[in-house]
Design a protein around this motif. Structure first.
Motif, PDB file in Angstrom:
ATOM      1  N   THR A   1      43.077  38.560  41.521  1.00  0.00           N
ATOM      2  CA  THR A   1      42.702  38.340  40.141  1.00  0.00           C
ATOM      3  C   THR A   1      43.792  37.596  39.385  1.00  0.00           C
ATOM      4  OG1 THR A   1      41.380  40.327  40.206  1.00  0.00           O
ATOM      5  CG2 THR A   1      41.928  39.469  38.045  1.00  0.00           C
TER       6      THR A   1
ATOM      7  N   PRO B   1      43.167  32.938  37.338  1.00  0.00           N
ATOM      8  CA  PRO B   1      43.448  32.094  36.179  1.00  0.00           C
ATOM      9  C   PRO B   1      44.386  30.928  36.518  1.00  0.00           C
ATOM     10  CG  PRO B   1      43.652  34.396  35.584  1.00  0.00           C
ATOM     11  CD  PRO B   1      43.504  34.335  37.079  1.00  0.00           C
TER      12      PRO B   1
ATOM     13  N   ALA C   1      38.990  36.478  33.084  1.00  0.00           N
ATOM     14  CA  ALA C   1      39.638  37.719  32.633  1.00  0.00           C
ATOM     15  C   ALA C   1      38.643  38.609  31.893  1.00  0.00           C
ATOM     16  CB  ALA C   1      40.838  37.391  31.746  1.00  0.00           C
ATOM     17  N   GLN C   2      37.831  37.992  31.005  1.00  0.00           N
ATOM     18  CA  GLN C   2      36.831  38.770  30.275  1.00  0.00           C
ATOM     19  C   GLN C   2      35.799  39.366  31.221  1.00  0.00           C
ATOM     20  OE1 GLN C   2      38.701  39.207  27.389  1.00  0.00           O
ATOM     21  NE2 GLN C   2      36.631  39.743  26.824  1.00  0.00           N
TER      22      GLN C   2
ATOM     23  N   LYS D   1      36.874  42.470  32.918  1.00  0.00           N
ATOM     24  CA  LYS D   1      36.938  43.642  32.049  1.00  0.00           C
ATOM     25  C   LYS D   1      35.546  44.208  31.752  1.00  0.00           C
ATOM     26  CE  LYS D   1      39.701  41.748  28.927  1.00  0.00           C
ATOM     27  NZ  LYS D   1      40.584  41.623  27.756  1.00  0.00           N
TER      28      LYS D   1
ATOM     29  N   GLY E   1      41.590  42.756  35.315  1.00  0.00           N
ATOM     30  CA  GLY E   1      41.091  42.029  34.145  1.00  0.00           C
ATOM     31  C   GLY E   1      42.107  42.013  33.022  1.00  0.00           C
TER      32      GLY E   1
ATOM     33  N   ALA F   1      44.928  39.712  34.182  1.00  0.00           N
ATOM     34  CA  ALA F   1      44.498  38.314  34.120  1.00  0.00           C
ATOM     35  C   ALA F   1      44.487  37.816  32.684  1.00  0.00           C
ATOM     36  CB  ALA F   1      43.116  38.167  34.757  1.00  0.00           C
ATOM     37  N   ASP F   2      44.058  38.657  31.769  1.00  0.00           N
ATOM     38  CA  ASP F   2      44.057  38.292  30.353  1.00  0.00           C
ATOM     39  C   ASP F   2      45.484  38.014  29.883  1.00  0.00           C
ATOM     40  OD1 ASP F   2      42.588  37.791  28.030  1.00  0.00           O
ATOM     41  OD2 ASP F   2      42.823  39.837  27.295  1.00  0.00           O
ATOM     42  N   ASP F   3      46.411  38.855  30.302  1.00  0.00           N
ATOM     43  CA  ASP F   3      47.816  38.652  29.934  1.00  0.00           C
ATOM     44  C   ASP F   3      48.373  37.371  30.547  1.00  0.00           C
ATOM     45  OD1 ASP F   3      47.724  41.004  28.486  1.00  0.00           O
ATOM     46  OD2 ASP F   3      48.686  42.208  30.066  1.00  0.00           O
TER      47      ASP F   3
END
Length: 147
Positions: A12, A16, A29-30, A33, A103, A106-108
């Motif tokens: 994951t 990105p 990322a979304q 989650k 998730g 990945a967002d971070d």
């Protein structure tokens, strides 16, 4: 089962980085989650694990420690169920939690991507004089393939 969690997180994190744009990375990322996506990934991992768990290992029983209690017709699933009757449920739940955590990570990573790109650009610029000096030191390249 930590291997599954670790692999899910590492994959994951890489998504990105491989995405063509920051927006695609954010979308991934979304998605990770999203509880429905988490469940789908966990179900897929459970199915894949099930294929491996149905491997018959009984013929190798004579190589195992007698305390392992491996019987002639055993599969990996049989052995694991005797050790832990709830292992498949735990595998599913752990995988789902790992995807949820991935998730967030990945967002971070997407959030950091601009800063990481800026750092990479500054490092390239700082190393450019060294690259040019090394090229000048080598001089023109000669082709020796025909010798």
């Amino acid at each position: 089962m930590r291997l599954v969690s670790t692999a899910a997180i590492l994959c994951t994190i890489a998504v990105p980085a491989m995405a063509q744009s920051r927006d695609q990375g954010a979308a991934v990322a979304q998605a990770l989650k999203n509880p429905m996506v988490q469940e789908a990934v966990a179900a897929t991992m459970s199915n894949l694990a099930g294929i491996v768990l149905d491997t018959k290992v009984g013929p190798l029983a004579h190589y195992a420690d007698p305390e392992d209690d491996i019987r002639p017709n055993d599969t990996l699933r049989d052995i694991e169920r005797r050790r832990d009757p709830e292992f498949e449920k735990r595998l599913h739940d752990d995988t789902r939690r790992a995807v949820a955590g991935a998730g967030i990570i990945a967002d971070d990573v997407v959030t950091m991507s601009k800063s990481l790109q800026e750092t990479s650009d500054r490092l390239r610029a700082a190393l450019e004089p060294l690259r040019k000096a090394a090229e000048a030191q080598r001089g023109p390249r000669e082709d020796h393939r025909g010798d």
